[in-house]
Write a protein that holds these residues in place. Structure first.
Motif, PDB file in Angstrom:
ATOM      1  N   GLY A   1      73.026   9.023  74.719  1.00  0.00           N
ATOM      2  CA  GLY A   1      72.615   7.638  74.502  1.00  0.00           C
ATOM      3  C   GLY A   1      73.223   6.699  75.519  1.00  0.00           C
ATOM      4  O   GLY A   1      72.535   5.843  76.087  1.00  0.00           O
ATOM      5  N   GLY A   2      74.533   6.849  75.769  1.00  0.00           N
ATOM      6  CA  GLY A   2      75.189   6.012  76.772  1.00  0.00           C
ATOM      7  C   GLY A   2      74.627   6.241  78.160  1.00  0.00           C
ATOM      8  O   GLY A   2      74.412   5.293  78.930  1.00  0.00           O
ATOM      9  N   GLY A   3      74.336   7.512  78.495  1.00  0.00           N
ATOM     10  CA  GLY A   3      73.754   7.817  79.802  1.00  0.00           C
ATOM     11  C   GLY A   3      72.360   7.246  79.953  1.00  0.00           C
ATOM     12  O   GLY A   3      71.987   6.751  81.029  1.00  0.00           O
ATOM     13  N   ALA A   4      71.578   7.303  78.863  1.00  0.00           N
ATOM     14  CA  ALA A   4      70.220   6.757  78.915  1.00  0.00           C
ATOM     15  C   ALA A   4      70.246   5.249  79.115  1.00  0.00           C
ATOM     16  O   ALA A   4      69.440   4.692  79.876  1.00  0.00           O
ATOM     17  CB  ALA A   4      69.469   7.108  77.634  1.00  0.00           C
ATOM     18  N   ILE A   5      71.170   4.567  78.436  1.00  0.00           N
ATOM     19  CA  ILE A   5      71.293   3.120  78.613  1.00  0.00           C
ATOM     20  C   ILE A   5      71.682   2.795  80.057  1.00  0.00           C
ATOM     21  O   ILE A   5      71.121   1.889  80.683  1.00  0.00           O
ATOM     22  CB  ILE A   5      72.325   2.543  77.634  1.00  0.00           C
ATOM     23  CG1 ILE A   5      71.812   2.663  76.192  1.00  0.00           C
ATOM     24  CG2 ILE A   5      72.618   1.072  77.950  1.00  0.00           C
ATOM     25  CD1 ILE A   5      72.831   2.258  75.148  1.00  0.00           C
ATOM     26  N   PHE A   6      72.630   3.552  80.591  1.00  0.00           N
ATOM     27  CA  PHE A   6      73.097   3.309  81.959  1.00  0.00           C
ATOM     28  C   PHE A   6      71.973   3.490  82.972  1.00  0.00           C
ATOM     29  O   PHE A   6      71.809   2.674  83.898  1.00  0.00           O
ATOM     30  CB  PHE A   6      74.257   4.252  82.284  1.00  0.00           C
ATOM     31  CG  PHE A   6      74.713   4.197  83.715  1.00  0.00           C
ATOM     32  CD1 PHE A   6      75.510   3.156  84.156  1.00  0.00           C
ATOM     33  CD2 PHE A   6      74.338   5.181  84.617  1.00  0.00           C
ATOM     34  CE1 PHE A   6      75.926   3.097  85.476  1.00  0.00           C
ATOM     35  CE2 PHE A   6      74.744   5.133  85.937  1.00  0.00           C
ATOM     36  CZ  PHE A   6      75.549   4.089  86.370  1.00  0.00           C
ATOM     37  N   ALA A   7      71.186   4.561  82.829  1.00  0.00           N
ATOM     38  CA  ALA A   7      70.186   4.888  83.836  1.00  0.00           C
ATOM     39  C   ALA A   7      68.854   4.191  83.617  1.00  0.00           C
ATOM     40  O   ALA A   7      68.205   3.781  84.580  1.00  0.00           O
ATOM     41  CB  ALA A   7      69.975   6.408  83.873  1.00  0.00           C
ATOM     42  N   ALA A   8      68.432   4.063  82.360  1.00  0.00           N
ATOM     43  CA  ALA A   8      67.105   3.491  82.086  1.00  0.00           C
ATOM     44  C   ALA A   8      67.149   1.988  81.877  1.00  0.00           C
ATOM     45  O   ALA A   8      66.191   1.288  82.208  1.00  0.00           O
ATOM     46  CB  ALA A   8      66.487   4.163  80.861  1.00  0.00           C
ATOM     47  N   TRP A   9      68.245   1.484  81.338  1.00  0.00           N
ATOM     48  CA  TRP A   9      68.353   0.052  81.033  1.00  0.00           C
ATOM     49  C   TRP A   9      69.671  -0.487  81.588  1.00  0.00           C
ATOM     50  O   TRP A   9      70.591  -0.824  80.830  1.00  0.00           O
ATOM     51  CB  TRP A   9      68.297  -0.164  79.508  1.00  0.00           C
ATOM     52  CG  TRP A   9      67.139   0.531  78.853  1.00  0.00           C
ATOM     53  CD1 TRP A   9      67.171   1.693  78.151  1.00  0.00           C
ATOM     54  CD2 TRP A   9      65.768   0.099  78.852  1.00  0.00           C
ATOM     55  NE1 TRP A   9      65.917   2.012  77.711  1.00  0.00           N
ATOM     56  CE2 TRP A   9      65.036   1.057  78.125  1.00  0.00           C
ATOM     57  CE3 TRP A   9      65.105  -1.006  79.401  1.00  0.00           C
ATOM     58  CZ2 TRP A   9      63.664   0.951  77.932  1.00  0.00           C
ATOM     59  CZ3 TRP A   9      63.740  -1.106  79.208  1.00  0.00           C
ATOM     60  CH2 TRP A   9      63.034  -0.144  78.484  1.00  0.00           C
ATOM     61  N   PRO A  10      69.814  -0.575  82.904  1.00  0.00           N
ATOM     62  CA  PRO A  10      71.104  -0.944  83.510  1.00  0.00           C
ATOM     63  C   PRO A  10      71.615  -2.319  83.099  1.00  0.00           C
ATOM     64  O   PRO A  10      72.821  -2.517  82.953  1.00  0.00           O
ATOM     65  CB  PRO A  10      70.825  -0.879  85.015  1.00  0.00           C
ATOM     66  CG  PRO A  10      69.338  -0.970  85.152  1.00  0.00           C
ATOM     67  CD  PRO A  10      68.779  -0.325  83.930  1.00  0.00           C
ATOM     68  N   GLN A  11      70.715  -3.285  82.912  1.00  0.00           N
ATOM     69  CA  GLN A  11      71.171  -4.615  82.498  1.00  0.00           C
ATOM     70  C   GLN A  11      71.684  -4.593  81.064  1.00  0.00           C
ATOM     71  O   GLN A  11      72.656  -5.279  80.726  1.00  0.00           O
ATOM     72  CB  GLN A  11      70.040  -5.626  82.663  1.00  0.00           C
ATOM     73  CG  GLN A  11      69.694  -5.908  84.126  1.00  0.00           C
ATOM     74  CD  GLN A  11      68.434  -6.731  84.274  1.00  0.00           C
ATOM     75  OE1 GLN A  11      67.457  -6.555  83.560  1.00  0.00           O
ATOM     76  NE2 GLN A  11      68.439  -7.650  85.230  1.00  0.00           N
TER      77      GLN A  11
END
Length: 384
Positions: free
Chosen positions: A72-82
């Motif tokens: 989940g944290g990786g997906a937020i970082f890569a897909a939703w950087p803001q």
């Protein structure tokens, strides 16, 4: 045609919004019963053998379950950087508290049985309680604050500033959301313990689980009523380019009472999502009362999925609204990574997600059955 253009930008954004929800639900369903079990540890297990029984129900699986949090944290970082930039900086102290609590858990697993003194083991048991209760509470508090809007702003040069404070996060509605989170994960942990243990521990877990399940439904219903009538939502005014640039400042948004229920009015079929959040815990309580732990675990899982999903469904297309400047709010359509990045991540997910699911299923299949107190007393067959 370039390969990544086979799927349009707006569709990829929608897919990754849904996948983010799937990852959060996956974390709540898997690591959720670990957190609930840790929270229940001092209350359902009184003797050292009983506590070791409880610990050994989650000791072999907690690391694998926590993969969902990392995903989940990786997906937020890569897909939703803001979204990553705002949430992980604005909620820094809250995230720090969660990490400290989560670090306590493996340390407690490893060190608890290094010495036989009751005081030593008791301290580590309470560390496991902290490692379960604190993340469960703070994750819920975070969701409560997201629903109310987070005090951040974005300048014209795209610099992000957070104007809030840690204690500002601890407002009444957010704490109510935190209690919903704690109750539902305790329910989930209790069902897990009834499934994996027997005798006195299972009976105590059953009683706690029934209370937690009913509290989940009541608290969730209260939170929904307050959300409808007392919490200000946000709405987009005018049009928004769903395939446009990832610049939140290109739209207009305003605070609006009851806005978080607009999607249900437009698409009544969506009411099934919060309905599952209300009905699942009630069914879980009935199954616990009838001593049907597997059914209770599944019903509670459906309720948890409904509760988590209802946040995303209610807020769509908002991901993180700004209470300082609503027009700077992050939405599905203006805060994602590039078209190519989302496509590459989707291909990777299609390849690796089935592997993760298959491995997780295999692990739970191998570790099926109840934890045997006699094996723990003999020092055979259990690691903790």
């Amino acid at each position: 045609m370039i390969l990544h253009e086979l799927i349009s930008y707006d569709v990829l954004r929608l897919i990754w919004w849904a996948l983010l929800g799937v990852l959060l639900i996956g974390f709540a369903l898997t690591d959720g019963f670990d957190l609930g079990t840790g929270t229940l540890l001092p209350f359902v297990a009184h003797s050292d053998v009983e506590r070791r029984v409880v610990i050994n129900t989650i000791g072999p699986v907690w690391e694998g379950n926590q993969v969902w949090l990392i995903l989940g944290g990786g997906a937020i970082f890569a897909a939703w950087p803001q979204l990553y930039a705002v949430s992980f900086s604005g909620f820094y102290l809250a995230m720090f508290a969660i990490l400290v609590a989560l670090i306590l858990r493996p340390v407690a697993f490893k060190f608890r049985s290094k010495r036989e003194e009751p005081a030593w083991r008791s301290r580590w048991d309470w560390a496991l309680f902290v490692g379960g209760f604190v993340p469960a509470l703070i994750f819920g508090v975070a969701m409560g604050n997201v629903l109310q809007g987070v005090p951040f702003r974005i300048e014209d040069d795209m610099q992000i500033f957070y104007d809030g404070s840690f204690f500002g996060l601890l407002n009444p509605y957010a704490l109510l959301a935190g209690l919903v989170s704690v109750a539902m994960l305790v329910m989930h942990g209790a069902a897990w313990l009834q499934l994996k243990t027997s005798g006195t521990v299972a009976e105590r877990a059953r009683r706690f689980g029934i209370v937690a399940a009913l509290l989940t439904t009541v608290l969730y219903a209260v939170a929904g009523v307050l959300l409808a009538y007392f919490v200000t939502g946000y709405a987009i005014t005018g049009s928004i380019d769903t395939s446009g640039a990832s610049n939140p400042l290109l739209k207009n948004a305003v605070p609006q009472g009851g806005a978080w229920f607009a999607n249900y009015a437009t698409h009544p079929a969506l009411w099934v999502v919060p309905a599952l959040g209300l009905a699942g815990p009630v069914i879980a309580a009935l199954c616990l009362a009838m001593r049907r732990p597997l059914a209770a675990l599944l019903a509670g899982g459906v309720g948890i999925a409904g509760i988590v999903a209802s946040v995303g469904v209610s807020m769509f297309p908002f991901i993180l609204p700004s209470s300082v400047n609503p027009s700077a709010s992050l939405t599905v359509w203006d805060s994602s990574s590039s078209h190519l990045t989302l496509f590459i991540m989707l291909v990777s997910t299609v390849i690796f997600m089935p592997i993760i699911l298959a491995y997780t299923s295999w692990v739970f299949s191998v570790l099926r059955g109840k934890v045997d107190p006699e094996a723990i007393q003999d020092g055979k067959g259990h690691a903790y």
